[in-house]
Design an enzyme around this catalytic site. Structure first.
Site, PDB file in Angstrom:
ATOM      1  N   ARG A  79       0.850  -1.194   0.000  1.00  0.00           N
ATOM      2  CA  ARG A  79       0.000   0.000   0.000  1.00  0.00           C
ATOM      3  C   ARG A  79       0.885   1.243   0.000  1.00  0.00           C
ATOM      4  NH1 ARG A  79      -2.569   3.297   4.570  1.00  0.00           N
ATOM      5  NH2 ARG A  79      -3.912   4.722   3.412  1.00  0.00           N
ATOM      6  N   HIS A 123      -2.701  11.264   0.406  1.00  0.00           N
ATOM      7  CA  HIS A 123      -2.181  11.019   1.753  1.00  0.00           C
ATOM      8  C   HIS A 123      -1.501  12.304   2.227  1.00  0.00           C
ATOM      9  CE1 HIS A 123      -0.845   7.698   4.708  1.00  0.00           C
ATOM     10  NE2 HIS A 123      -0.435   8.830   5.219  1.00  0.00           N
ATOM     11  N   GLU A 168      -7.133   8.983   6.057  1.00  0.00           N
ATOM     12  CA  GLU A 168      -7.373   9.645   7.344  1.00  0.00           C
ATOM     13  C   GLU A 168      -7.794  11.119   7.209  1.00  0.00           C
ATOM     14  OE1 GLU A 168      -3.831   9.021   9.644  1.00  0.00           O
ATOM     15  OE2 GLU A 168      -4.144   6.875   9.762  1.00  0.00           O
ATOM     16  N   ASN A 293      -7.320   2.241   9.804  1.00  0.00           N
ATOM     17  CA  ASN A 293      -5.994   2.462  10.402  1.00  0.00           C
ATOM     18  C   ASN A 293      -6.188   2.486  11.915  1.00  0.00           C
ATOM     19  OD1 ASN A 293      -5.181   2.729   7.806  1.00  0.00           O
ATOM     20  ND2 ASN A 293      -4.542   4.875   7.938  1.00  0.00           N
ATOM     21  N   TYR A 295      -4.250   2.165  15.788  1.00  0.00           N
ATOM     22  CA  TYR A 295      -3.014   2.198  16.564  1.00  0.00           C
ATOM     23  C   TYR A 295      -3.218   1.971  18.048  1.00  0.00           C
ATOM     24  CZ  TYR A 295      -0.610   3.531  12.357  1.00  0.00           C
ATOM     25  OH  TYR A 295      -0.089   3.514  11.093  1.00  0.00           O
ATOM     26  N   GLU A 353      -3.586   0.119   8.030  1.00  0.00           N
ATOM     27  CA  GLU A 353      -2.398   0.472   8.825  1.00  0.00           C
ATOM     28  C   GLU A 353      -2.529  -0.065  10.246  1.00  0.00           C
ATOM     29  OE1 GLU A 353      -1.223   4.575   9.010  1.00  0.00           O
ATOM     30  OE2 GLU A 353      -1.671   4.916   6.892  1.00  0.00           O
TER      31      GLU A 353
END
Ligand SMILES: OC[C@H]1NNC[C@@H](O)[C@@H]1O
Ligand SMILES: [Ca+2]
Length: 449
Positions: A79, A123, A168, A293, A295, A353
């Site tokens: 990606r 991005h 995002e 994504n 985290y 991600e």
């Protein structure tokens, strides 16, 4: 879809993720126009140590050897993002053949090595020429983005089968326009909702453009940080709902349900416009997948002084955190995958991600001591994906962030997320223990977890 108890389905896709400005370097090479992160990072005081992406991982020139490393890892997919200003130096109009040429070489090389290219159109690296015309504050940007998207679809849709419009959008709106900690560095309660709305209108316009000619899959990549109330008090619960609406639902909700969370009026007050229903209908284009994504999570308490959310995180000091100060909380990934399934009609999901920053100093001997915590982070989070799949979530693939240590935006090169170490003085790549671990996960399709 039956998910085996101790491994992933055969068609599950394993990859790594990066983005253009964070790894490529050569931001102005071969006719590329300037992007807002070039201008932002070259503005003193915006980035730690005033670092910038002028060189980064020099991937623009080293992409062949980097693809070789991906092959050695056994990656099935990669990606990356396409730099708008390499393709259209002024953002609209004239196409730069050399810009297309770089991605042509990248895509063809990936395919030669049996690695699936998957591209994100935006991005964060908006052409400066468009920022100077209002950027995400100008309603015309929906058309500008659709035109850019079309020029890229036309060239690559025969080889790229998985597209994402935006990465995002929350970071662009919240960091770029509300708090000013990311390009273009604005700090405005009134601008952030406008940026949100035009980002999502642009997403809708690009999906519509794709439907006219595209033959594969297109989706939206969102960062979701699940919010858990610090207490059952009504104040903390309300604050948690505001934080969840502003970060986790502000973008996915118009895209999937054609409406904005009503909590946003509570957050932005008079600064939240009454958007025309026709706008929001245009945003709600059917998409083929959600890119998640993930985290970390946040534990949230009411904080009347915290602008503008009136909510603040409560650090969970008893548990592990990464170098970013993010709590290691794999359960949040399972919870978030289930939340997307239940709330947005069980769309196919790619984890686009997931990863962790830990300090990985290269030793004098030249090898790299990978922090064992990164291997543990991947092990527990990949297990968390499997748990969600066993519970019925349709997850199609997983992309580790990131293939290489790279430019972590306003934090510069101080944060290392790579499974491959980069010595920025020599550009030497050294696979870390987490690369070896991830290789084993891919080869065994998760059996080694
Ligand atoms: O902070 C780690 C990553 N988060 N998602 C967007 C990427 O560009 C970041 O490097
Ligand atoms: Ca596979």
């Amino acid at each position: 879809m039956t998910v085996p108890t101790n491994r992933f389905p055969d068609d599950f896709v394993w990859g790594c993720a990066t983005s253009a400005y964070q790894i490529e370097g050569s931001p102005l090479a071969d006719g590329a126009g300037m992007n807002v992160w070039h201008r932002f990072s070259h503005t003193r005081g915006r980035v730690v140590n005033d670092e910038n992406g002028d060189i980064a991982c020099d991937h623009y020139r080293r992409y062949e050897s980097d693809i070789e490393l991906m092959k050695q890892l056994g990656l099935q997919a990669y990606r990356f993002s396409i730099a708008w200003s390499r393709i259209l130096p002024e953002g609209t109009g004239r196409v730069n053949p050399a810009g297309l040429g770089f991605y042509e070489r990248l895509v063809d090389r990936l395919l030669e090595k049996g690695i699936q290219p998957t591209a994100t159109l935006f991005h964060w690296d908006l052409p400066v020429a468009l920022d100077d015309r209002g950027g995400w504050l100008n309603r015309d940007i929906a058309g500008w983005f659709a035109d850019y998207a079309e020029s890229v679809f036309r060239r690559f849709d025969d080889r790229i089968k998985l597209w994402a419009t935006l990465n995002e959008p929350w970071v662009v709106s919240d960091n770029g326009y509300l708090h000013g900690t990311a390009a273009p560095g604005h700090r405005s309660l009134f601008e952030a909702p406008i940026a949100t709305h035009n980002l999502m209108r642009a997403h809708g316009a690009a999906v519509q453009a794709y439907r006219a000619t595209g033959r594969h899959q297109i989706g939206l990549v969102v960062n979701i940080e699940p919010k858990y109330p610090a207490s059952t008090s009504s104040e903390d619960v309300a604050a948690t709902r505001r934080a969840e609406a502003q970060m986790n639902r502000q973008f996915i909700e118009p895209a999937m349900l054609g409406r904005y969370p009503e909590e946003l009026r509570d957050v932005f007050g008079e600064a939240w416009p009454d958007w025309p229903a026709s706008d929001v209908e245009q945003i709600r284009q059917p998409i083929d997948f959600i890119g998640l994504n993930y985290y970390t999570r946040a534990v949230v308490r009411n904080d009347p002084g915290a602008w503008p959310l009136r909510a603040a995180p409560v650090r969970q000091s008893q548990v592990a955190h990464t170098e970013m100060g993010w709590e290691v909380f794999p359960q949040g990934l399972t919870d978030t995958l289930l939340w997307i399934k239940d709330r947005y009609g069980a769309p196919p999901i790619y984890v686009t991600e997931n990863g962790a920053a830990f300090a990985d100093p290269a030793t004098a001997a030249g090898d790299v001591l990978d922090d064992p915590r990164r291997v543990e982070y991947f092990r527990t989070h990949i297990r968390a994906v499997h748990d969600a799949m066993r519970a019925g979530v349709d997850v199609r693939g997983y992309f580790a962030w990131s293939m290489l240590d790279n430019f972590e935006w306003a934090l510069g090169y101080s944060k290392r997320f790579g499974i491959i170490h980069v010595d920025y003085a020599t550009q030497k790549r050294t696979p870390k223990a987490s690369a070896t671990f991830y290789s084993g996960v891919i080869a065994s399709n998760g059996a080694v977890l």
